[in-house]
Write an enzyme that holds these catalytic residues in place. Structure first.
Site, short mmCIF file in Angstrom:
data_model
loop_
_atom_site.label_atom_id
_atom_site.label_comp_id
_atom_site.label_asym_id
_atom_site.label_seq_id
_atom_site.Cartn_x
_atom_site.Cartn_y
_atom_site.Cartn_z
CB SER A 1 -8.32 -6.67 10.61
OG SER A 1 -7.87 -5.41 10.16
N GLY B 1 -13.95 -5.09 5.83
CA GLY B 1 -14.86 -5.67 6.81
C GLY B 1 -15.20 -7.13 6.62
CE LYS C 1 -3.90 -2.00 2.60
NZ LYS C 1 -4.95 -1.90 1.57
N GLY D 1 -10.89 -2.63 8.84
CA GLY D 1 -10.52 -2.74 10.24
C GLY D 1 -11.68 -2.84 11.20
NE ARG E 1 -27.38 -5.64 -1.44
CZ ARG E 1 -27.95 -6.65 -2.09
NH1 ARG E 1 -28.29 -6.50 -3.37
NH2 ARG E 1 -28.20 -7.80 -1.49
#
Length: 295
Positions: A237, A215, A82, A154, A166
């Site tokens: 994560s 997520g 990153k 995270g 969506r």
């Protein structure tokens, strides 16, 4: 026919090779080896996983080149890393290191609040986040070879990744029904080049692969995103903040492959141990949201 490295066609082709796979965040060589053994198609090398960046605060920057080289030496699969939004020097350093992909990421602290990196100037392909079609097409116009939903990294909460996937898919479906005469106005509304809007309408999808991220914490989360149209998933994560990373990593890889088979999903979801502790995104303030970074 001679193929030149670094062209948009070549860079998009490299990203296509990851389609149907899982890309995992890792912070050291040991985690990278676990990811490769689990079946990850690539790893994302970084200093801290998003959950730690969120918890610890401070300025989040590109990972130490030494750490990136250690991870590159440990695995045979592609290694991504990153950089901060707009920080083209960090990107130059990563290209010099020989990473396979660069993620211009909102998870790190933005370096430039006016411009994203001109990704056409690099031979290495870039990944960028997006919340909607306009954002996705603007990043592609800058040279991104892969798009991912931003989600809310995270948190271990998939709701924002679902919202963004969506949104992008709904806008693409609406674009397909739009008369050609309205495409110029639509391109202006999206803030994107007309040729990319036309190409997206013709293809019925983005011109580059579109992964889900932000997520994803369980095999069911990964399968859900595949059902919604993702070409693959990033897991940050969710793996190494869980009780049994090795087992969960393998389960998420299998979930992406067998996302349409609930019997397999039930089997692989069993006895994985505690997932990462989640965060209710609704309780985050505007300043705590990572997805709003970039434009």
């Amino acid at each position: 026919m001679q193929v030149f490295t670094g062209t948009d066609k070549v860079k998009r082709g490299l990203a296509q090779m990851l389609k149907g796979g899982v890309i995992m965040d890792v912070t050291n060589a040991e985690q990278a080896e676990i990811a490769e053994e689990a079946g990850a198609v690539a790893v994302m090398a970084l200093e801290r996983v998003p959950a730690d960046i969120r918890a610890q605060g401070g300025v989040a920057r590109m990972a130490d080149p030494k750490k990136i080289k250690e991870i590159m030496s440990a695995v045979s699969i592609p290694v991504m890393a990153k950089v901060r939004i707009g920080h083209f020097v960090e990107a130059q350093i990563l290209e010099a290191l020989g990473v396979d992909f660069i993620d211009e990421s909102e998870v790190l602290t933005p370096a430039d609040e006016k411009y994203h990196i001109n990704k056409h100037l690099f031979k290495v392909p870039f990944v960028c986040g997006a919340r909607d079609l306009g954002e996705a097409l603007r990043r592609i116009a800058e040279g991104a070879a892969m798009i991912r939903t931003k989600g809310e990294a995270g948190t271990g909460n998939v709701v924002e990744a679902v919202r963004h996937m969506r949104q992008i898919m709904d806008e693409i479906r609406a674009l397909a029904l739009l008369p050609d005469e309205e495409l110029v106005a639509k391109a202006k509304e999206l803030g994107a080049p007309l040729e990319l809007v036309i190409e997206t309408k013709k293809l019925g999808r983005l011109p580059v692969v579109n992964f889900a991220a932000g997520g994803i914490a369980t095999p069911a989360d990964a399968a859900l995103m595949m059902h919604l149209g993702a070409d693959g998933v990033f897991v940050g994560s969710g793996i190494f903040k869980s009780k049994d990373p090795r087992k969960r990593a393998r389960a998420i890889v299998l979930a992406v492959t067998y996302y349409d088979d609930p019997y397999v999903l039930a089997e692989i979801s069993e006895d994985l141990g505690e997932p990462m502790p989640g965060i209710d995104v609704r309780k985050l303030s505007e300043t705590e949201l990572l997805q709003v970074r970039g434009w």
